[in-house]
Design an enzyme around this catalytic site. Structure first.
Site, PDB file in Angstrom:
ATOM      1  N   ASP A 108      41.021  26.496  50.377  1.00 32.90           N
ATOM      2  CA  ASP A 108      42.455  25.198  50.586  1.00 32.90           C
ATOM      3  C   ASP A 108      42.216  24.169  51.174  1.00 32.90           C
ATOM      4  OD1 ASP A 108      44.359  27.153  49.352  1.00 32.90           O
ATOM      5  OD2 ASP A 108      44.537  28.519  51.360  1.00 32.90           O
ATOM      6  N   ASP A 168      45.561  31.232  43.388  1.00 30.57           N
ATOM      7  CA  ASP A 168      46.152  29.815  44.592  1.00 30.57           C
ATOM      8  C   ASP A 168      45.199  28.405  43.646  1.00 30.57           C
ATOM      9  OD1 ASP A 168      46.652  32.118  45.433  1.00 30.57           O
ATOM     10  OD2 ASP A 168      47.406  31.411  47.470  1.00 30.57           O
TER      11      ASP A 168
HETATM   12  N1  GLY Z   1      48.265  29.713  49.138  1.00 26.43           N
HETATM   13  C1  GLY Z   1      48.601  30.960  49.650  1.00 26.43           C
HETATM   14  C2  GLY Z   1      49.929  31.264  49.150  1.00 26.43           C
HETATM   15  O1  GLY Z   1      49.945  31.007  48.639  1.00 26.43           O
HETATM   16  O2  GLY Z   1      51.342  32.030  49.758  1.00 26.43           O
END
Ligand code: GLY
Length: 388
Positions: A108, A168
């Site tokens: 992330d 994601d």
């Molecule tokens: N990227 C983690 C979520 O969307 O919860």
């Protein structure tokens, strides 16, 4: 081009938002952000609220960039120095986090550093921040498995239980394109493009729905099977995951300068919008839309709206704007927290992680951020944002 499902099948309960409405909402949001910043000081808000209040925490989650990104937009909207000052102090915190490699063993990195370092660079043109952008991109590409061609989302790179990508990740790839542009080094772009291709090839089902995560075979590197982590089941469609695809695909068009896999994007949109309930805000998993009382995920809708507006930069069809604007009105009517001083967040009724019992029917930072990003995109259509 194939018939656009958005234009033929969507009936929405609210009219398009006006520019004046965007301005008023952004003004009210700005006041709330100033109040919150005073309380938080050099700390950050937690990922989601508990009874509509954010707890204070250090810079150690995947979500801290959203707070910084909101301050950046508030500065662009108002020109008030206090917001830019918060962005600057936050960027120093992000630099310290990178230097200490503090809670960065995950993918992330784009969520964190696009909305802090890249945003600051775009706001100030301060070239000193370029080294931070490149260092962050280096952390991200260390998670790339060269043979299989994907960036591993979570866990140790040697752990076969974690040999997977997740949907994601599409939002983390623009950081690599920015790094390629800054450095002139092609390998950042190559990693981004191989990973993107693997997401497109593997995360979609025939009907346009998506898996949340997708495993590869650690021995051969071959695609193996889809599995959920935050969705209802392996075969269902986690609403936010679908929204990450609706935004992530056009962000990658903007980053690479190429419209790749338009059909996939149209299918993803079609599936998402076909599964909206009558009030327009999706259940947290699209498989549960027909079950009364299922909590909604307002953040998924905010993300999808940003996706429509990003795609509209590439697709010359004014309906994208109109639909995004109607959906934003829907979100404002049903979830805006601007008039609730007892609520720290901007957007109510999100779900963070159902199975973990986390943030259910609460505000969360990405819902707040993308709600604000959507408002600012509509308010200032020439705005280029922080992702690219
Ligand atoms: N990227 C983690 C979520 O969307 O919860």
């Amino acid at each position: 081009m194939k018939e656009n499902p958005l234009l033929t099948s969507l009936s929405l309960p609210f009219p398009a938002l006006t520019r004046a409405q965007c301005r008023d909402e952004l003004s009210a949001i700005g006041r709330k952000l100033l109040r919150n910043a005073e309380r938080y000081g050099d700390m950050f808000p937690s990922a989601c609220t508990t009874e509509n209040r954010y707890a204070l925490k250090e810079n150690n989650d995947w979500t801290n960039g959203f707070w910084t990104g909101m301050q950046a937009i508030a500065w662009e909207f108002s020109g008030e120095a206090a917001y830019l000052d918060t962005v600057k102090r936050n960027v120093a915190s992000f630099r310290a986090r990178l230097d200490a490699h503090h809670v960065l063993d995950h993918h992330d990195i784009g969520f964190l550093y696009s909305l802090s370092a890249v945003a600051y660079w775009k706001l100030t043109d301060d070239s000193a921040v370029k080294s931070l952008i490149l260092a962050a991109a280096d952390v991200l590409i260390r998670r790339f498995h060269t043979d299989a061609g994907f960036i591993q989302a979570w866990g140790k790179l040697s752990d076969p239980e974690e040999y997977r990508l997740i949907i994601d990740s599409l939002i983390n790839l623009p950081l690599l394109h920015v790094a390629a542009n800054i450095s002139g080094e092609h390998h950042y772009r190559e990693v981004a493009e191989r990973h993107y291709q693997n997401v497109i090839d593997n995360i979609f089902r025939e009907d346009g729905s998506t898996f949340h995560t997708f495993y590869f075979d650690p021995a051969s590197g071959e695609p193996a099977y889809g599995k959920t982590f935050q969705g209802f089941s392996d075969q269902s469609c986690w609403a936010r995951g679908q929204a990450w695809a609706i935004l992530g695909i056009p962000l990658n068009w903007s980053a690479s300068g190429k419209i790749q896999h338009l059909e996939r994007w149209l299918q993803a949109c079609s599936y998402f919008f076909r599964h909206l309930p009558a009030d327009g805000v999706p259940a947290w998993d699209l498989a549960l839309n027909d079950i009364d009382g299922t909590p909604k995920d307002s953040s998924a809708l905010a993300i999808a709206i940003c996706g429509l507006l990003e795609a509209h930069k590439h697709l010359p069809d004014e309906h994208y704007d109109r639909i995004a604007s109607q959906l934003l009105q829907t979100l404002m009517v049903q979830a805006s927290a601007k008039d609730d001083d007892a609520c720290d967040g901007l957007l109510k009724h999100g779900v963070y992680a159902w199975a973990l019992g986390k943030g259910i029917d609460e505000c969360n930072l990405w819902g707040d951020y993308f709600y604000m990003e959507a408002l600012y995109r509509l308010y200032q259509p020439q705005w280029s944002g922080y992702w690219i």
